[in-house]
Write a protein that holds these residues in place. Structure first.
Motif, mmCIF file in Angstrom:
data_model
loop_
_atom_site.group_PDB
_atom_site.id
_atom_site.type_symbol
_atom_site.label_atom_id
_atom_site.label_comp_id
_atom_site.label_asym_id
_atom_site.label_seq_id
_atom_site.Cartn_x
_atom_site.Cartn_y
_atom_site.Cartn_z
ATOM 1 N N VAL A 57 0.835 -1.207 0.000
ATOM 2 C CA VAL A 57 0.000 0.000 0.000
ATOM 3 C C VAL A 57 0.867 1.253 0.000
ATOM 4 N N GLY A 58 1.924 1.235 0.804
ATOM 5 C CA GLY A 58 2.767 2.420 0.924
ATOM 6 C C GLY A 58 3.721 2.641 -0.234
ATOM 7 N N ASP A 59 4.326 1.553 -0.713
ATOM 8 C CA ASP A 59 5.385 1.674 -1.717
ATOM 9 C C ASP A 59 4.949 1.314 -3.133
ATOM 10 N N GLY A 60 3.809 0.629 -3.266
ATOM 11 C CA GLY A 60 3.402 0.177 -4.585
ATOM 12 C C GLY A 60 4.278 -0.953 -5.087
ATOM 13 N N ILE A 61 4.269 -1.153 -6.393
ATOM 14 C CA ILE A 61 4.996 -2.252 -7.031
ATOM 15 C C ILE A 61 5.812 -1.700 -8.185
ATOM 16 N N MET A 62 7.033 -2.193 -8.331
ATOM 17 C CA MET A 62 7.839 -1.843 -9.495
ATOM 18 C C MET A 62 7.489 -2.824 -10.610
ATOM 19 N N PHE A 63 6.734 -2.354 -11.602
ATOM 20 C CA PHE A 63 6.383 -3.177 -12.753
ATOM 21 C C PHE A 63 7.270 -2.716 -13.893
ATOM 22 N N GLY A 64 8.313 -3.506 -14.162
ATOM 23 C CA GLY A 64 9.342 -3.052 -15.098
ATOM 24 C C GLY A 64 10.068 -1.874 -14.464
ATOM 25 N N GLU A 65 10.057 -0.737 -15.146
ATOM 26 C CA GLU A 65 10.717 0.455 -14.615
ATOM 27 C C GLU A 65 9.713 1.453 -14.036
ATOM 28 N N ARG A 66 8.444 1.060 -13.954
ATOM 29 C CA ARG A 66 7.400 1.943 -13.433
ATOM 30 C C ARG A 66 6.998 1.544 -12.017
ATOM 31 N N ARG A 67 6.792 2.546 -11.164
ATOM 32 C CA ARG A 67 6.224 2.278 -9.851
ATOM 33 C C ARG A 67 4.715 2.457 -9.954
ATOM 34 N N VAL A 68 3.975 1.418 -9.595
ATOM 35 C CA VAL A 68 2.520 1.432 -9.707
ATOM 36 C C VAL A 68 1.912 1.206 -8.329
ATOM 37 N N PHE A 69 0.951 2.048 -7.972
ATOM 38 C CA PHE A 69 0.301 1.912 -6.674
ATOM 39 C C PHE A 69 -0.976 1.092 -6.796
ATOM 40 N N VAL A 70 -1.368 0.459 -5.701
ATOM 41 C CA VAL A 70 -2.485 -0.477 -5.734
ATOM 42 C C VAL A 70 -3.756 0.135 -5.148
ATOM 43 N N ASP A 71 -4.885 -0.315 -5.683
ATOM 44 C CA ASP A 71 -6.205 0.105 -5.202
ATOM 45 C C ASP A 71 -6.851 -0.962 -4.339
ATOM 46 N N THR A 72 -6.427 -2.199 -4.540
ATOM 47 C CA THR A 72 -7.027 -3.316 -3.824
ATOM 48 C C THR A 72 -5.983 -4.383 -3.545
ATOM 49 N N LEU A 73 -6.137 -5.055 -2.421
ATOM 50 C CA LEU A 73 -5.253 -6.153 -2.038
ATOM 51 C C LEU A 73 -6.041 -7.452 -2.061
ATOM 52 N N CYS A 74 -5.435 -8.495 -2.601
ATOM 53 C CA CYS A 74 -6.106 -9.792 -2.696
ATOM 54 C C CYS A 74 -5.553 -10.792 -1.687
#
Length: 241
Positions: A195-212
């Motif tokens: 939630v705080g840091d998001g995910i590095m997808f390739g070279e992009r940092r992407v933040f999440v809206d939902t957790l599974c």
């Protein structure tokens, strides 16, 4: 900061009622990879009782492998089978006085669509054909999210606190050691980080809206309870999409 908590349910695991009070969105199996009409109806009733968002969880027609076997299917057929599953759950929900809010593909269908744009586009078309108001949930940063946005759909980027990631931001294959995070304490810790840091997808940092949280995890209910507590204690509000 807000986050939705979703869980894959209606898969015949037997722990849906223990999990449902602690989540905000339920992804309900539509009979292809798991579940049937009776299970769908029971799960919809549970979600309605607890005020949980109801979503379709379509997968490959593959009960033998729980929908986790990759398949090569023409785009038109993918669109048809996804639409059929959404419609099946929607009709059951309607009979119970409920409506669908989202669609989240399951297993191999989900993971393949993260990197196969042809497949992702077919899923997005099926969702939009049923209703442009539905939210499409996809792996944060993936081609499925891009396909949904380009189709004009609302999209929710998803993170997995109970799964390990590859360096490129895709999910680590379940066939590899450490792919599933077992400890509820580690799952909760990972959730806060996502939630705080998001995910590095390739070279992009992407933040999440939902957790599974995966309902087939043997400690799924325990994970849900602790995760919700830890997120709240870290100032993160749990809210439906």
């Amino acid at each position: 900061m807000k986050i939705d908590l979703n869980c894959d349910l209606g898969e015949g695991i037997g722990n849906d009622e223990a999990i449902m009070p602690h989540i905000t969105s339920a992804n309900i199996a539509c009979g292809f990879h798991a579940g049937d009409e009776n299970i769908m109806q029971a799960t919809v009733k549970l979600a309605k009782r607890y005020g949980v968002n109801i979503g379709a969880h379509p997968g490959w027609n593959d009960k033998q492998n729980f929908g986790r076997l990759e398949m090569n299917v023409p785009g038109e057929e993918v669109e048809a089978i996804v639409f059929k599953q959404i419609n099946s759950l929607a009709q059951i929900a309607k009979a119970e006085g409920a409506t669908l809010t989202h669609v989240k593909p399951h297993g191999a269908l989900y993971n393949q669509a993260a990197t196969d744009r042809r497949l992702a586009d077919a899923i997005a078309r099926a969702v939009k054909r049923f209703s442009a108001e539905l939210i499409l949930i996809g792996l944060a940063g993936s081609g499925l999210c891009e396909a949904g946005l380009e189709a004009g759909l609302k999209v929710a980027s998803e993170g997995f606190p109970d799964r390990a990631y590859n360096p490129d931001g895709t999910l680590k294959s379940r066939s590899k050691p450490g792919a599933v995070i077992e400890s509820p304490e580690d799952v909760a810790k990972n959730a806060v980080k996502l939630v705080g840091d998001g995910i590095m997808f390739g070279e992009r940092r992407v933040f999440v809206d939902t957790l599974c949280l995966h309902g087939d995890n043997k400690r799924a209910a325990e994970n849900a309870i602790l995760l919700r507590e830890v997120l709240t204690n870290n100032g993160i509000e749990i809210a439906r999409l």
